[in-house]
Motif scaffolding. Structure first.
Motif, PDB file in Angstrom:
ATOM      1  N   TYR A 115       1.496  -1.204  -0.042  1.00 31.63           N
ATOM      2  CA  TYR A 115       0.104  -0.014   0.005  1.00 31.63           C
ATOM      3  C   TYR A 115       1.000   1.564   0.210  1.00 31.63           C
ATOM      4  O   TYR A 115       1.661   1.572   0.429  1.00 31.63           O
ATOM      5  N   LYS A 116       1.010   1.875  -0.931  1.00 32.33           N
ATOM      6  CA  LYS A 116       1.459   3.447  -1.253  1.00 32.33           C
ATOM      7  C   LYS A 116       2.973   3.157  -0.812  1.00 32.33           C
ATOM      8  O   LYS A 116       3.454   3.904  -1.119  1.00 32.33           O
ATOM      9  N   THR A 117       3.454   1.739  -1.309  1.00 35.17           N
ATOM     10  CA  THR A 117       4.998   1.965  -1.339  1.00 35.17           C
ATOM     11  C   THR A 117       5.815   2.132  -2.435  1.00 35.17           C
ATOM     12  O   THR A 117       5.500   1.772  -3.727  1.00 35.17           O
ATOM     13  N   PRO A 118       6.620   3.369  -2.884  1.00 36.40           N
ATOM     14  CA  PRO A 118       6.994   3.519  -3.053  1.00 36.40           C
ATOM     15  C   PRO A 118       8.215   2.983  -3.793  1.00 36.40           C
ATOM     16  O   PRO A 118       9.088   1.839  -2.837  1.00 36.40           O
ATOM     17  N   PRO A 119       9.128   2.696  -5.183  1.00 30.80           N
ATOM     18  CA  PRO A 119      10.056   2.056  -5.121  1.00 30.80           C
ATOM     19  C   PRO A 119      11.483   2.712  -4.671  1.00 30.80           C
ATOM     20  O   PRO A 119      11.613   3.711  -3.844  1.00 30.80           O
ATOM     21  N   LYS A 130      12.107   5.464   2.479  1.00 31.09           N
ATOM     22  CA  LYS A 130      12.930   4.127   2.666  1.00 31.09           C
ATOM     23  C   LYS A 130      11.683   4.063   3.961  1.00 31.09           C
ATOM     24  O   LYS A 130      11.078   2.982   4.368  1.00 31.09           O
ATOM     25  N   GLU A 131      11.221   5.261   4.406  1.00 30.54           N
ATOM     26  CA  GLU A 131      10.288   4.820   5.368  1.00 30.54           C
ATOM     27  C   GLU A 131       9.024   4.096   5.283  1.00 30.54           C
ATOM     28  O   GLU A 131       8.276   3.262   5.691  1.00 30.54           O
ATOM     29  N   LEU A 132       7.917   4.588   3.909  1.00 30.58           N
ATOM     30  CA  LEU A 132       6.787   3.918   3.407  1.00 30.58           C
ATOM     31  C   LEU A 132       7.882   2.753   2.629  1.00 30.58           C
ATOM     32  O   LEU A 132       6.340   2.355   2.514  1.00 30.58           O
ATOM     33  N   ARG A 133       8.230   2.818   2.545  1.00 34.79           N
ATOM     34  CA  ARG A 133       8.498   1.467   1.810  1.00 34.79           C
ATOM     35  C   ARG A 133       8.893   0.466   3.148  1.00 34.79           C
ATOM     36  O   ARG A 133       8.823  -1.224   2.661  1.00 34.79           O
ATOM     37  N   THR A 134       8.875   0.355   4.265  1.00 36.63           N
ATOM     38  CA  THR A 134       8.863  -0.211   5.208  1.00 36.63           C
ATOM     39  C   THR A 134       7.862  -0.443   6.448  1.00 36.63           C
ATOM     40  O   THR A 134       8.697  -0.533   7.903  1.00 36.63           O
TER      41      THR A 134
END
Length: 232
Positions: free
Chosen positions: A22-26, A60-64
């Motif tokens: 969900y809403k995870t950027p590359p 990084k925060e949004l990816r994890t």
């Protein structure tokens, strides 16, 4: 709630996987400048900060983040009502037992204390979210397990908006279906009952055996098996 449609096993799996994405950027370094610029604009809106202030650390925060996976995991396992999510507190967590403890005075029907059993993947998601949560300023003065992006407890409106986003991410078509947050609850009830009995289902739902019929019914798999066997 009774009119809500429920999710199939396949859809339940897709929704949990969607919560992980969900809403995870590359990864920041794996994007072209043009892709990075588009993601910065998107992240700025999500975090409610100016685009020029978006940093690699935000990517990084949004990816994890484990907030949404832990929320969806608990809802899939425990058939959580919106009001239970809104009232949720860190003191409810009994992760060493693999449970959430809902005290009687905060329970939806105020009948008794409840222990919500969680599967291992949900316990691990909660452990990870608990660590991340401790680093976020907006939780400093709150005991809520989950807060929305404005720093408030989730409500039915917030949760149904989140569900709409997850349906899009998962590629689940909700046309001609009444899909709301209670669809999780109805789905869990249906599949638990198909594998157990009314008493067990009532315990999972924090309800009564008499009310189970309002939630559960035959699964699509069971109905298909019956039809397949009609003519031998």
């Amino acid at each position: 709630m009774n009119a809500a449609d429920f999710f199939t096993k396949e859809e339940r799996s897709k929704l949990y996987n969607a919560s992980l994405e969900y809403k995870t950027p590359p990864a920041y370094d794996n994007q072209t400048p043009e892709e990075r610029d588009r993601w910065k604009a998107h992240i700025a809106q999500m975090l409610e900060k100016p685009k020029e202030q978006v940093r690699p650390s935000d990517f990084k925060e949004l990816r994890t983040s484990w907030k949404i996976p832990s929320l969806i995991g608990c809802t899939l396992d425990g058939a959580l009502r919106p009001i239970e999510i809104e009232r949720s507190q860190m003191s409810w967590l009994r992760l060493e037992k693999g449970e959430i403890h809902i005290p009687k005075h905060l329970a939806a029907k105020n009948r008794q204390n409840w222990e919500v059993t969680l599967r291992e993947r949900t316990v691990q998601a909660l452990r990870r979210w608990k660590k991340q949560r401790a680093t976020k300023e907006k939780y400093d003065d709150s005991d809520a397990i989950w807060l929305n992006k404005k720093g408030n407890p989730y409500t039915s409106k917030n949760l149904n908006y989140l569900l709409d986003q997850l349906l899009d991410t998962a590629g689940i078509d909700d046309s001609n279906r009444k899909i709301v947050w209670y669809s999780f609850r109805k789905s869990t009830a249906t599949y638990v009952q198909s594998e157990s009995d009314d008493i067990t289902t009532a315990d999972v739902l924090r309800s009564t055996p008499e009310n189970v019929k309002n939630y559960a019914g035959p699964t699509p798999e069971e109905k298909r098996d019956i039809l397949e066997n009609i003519d031998g």
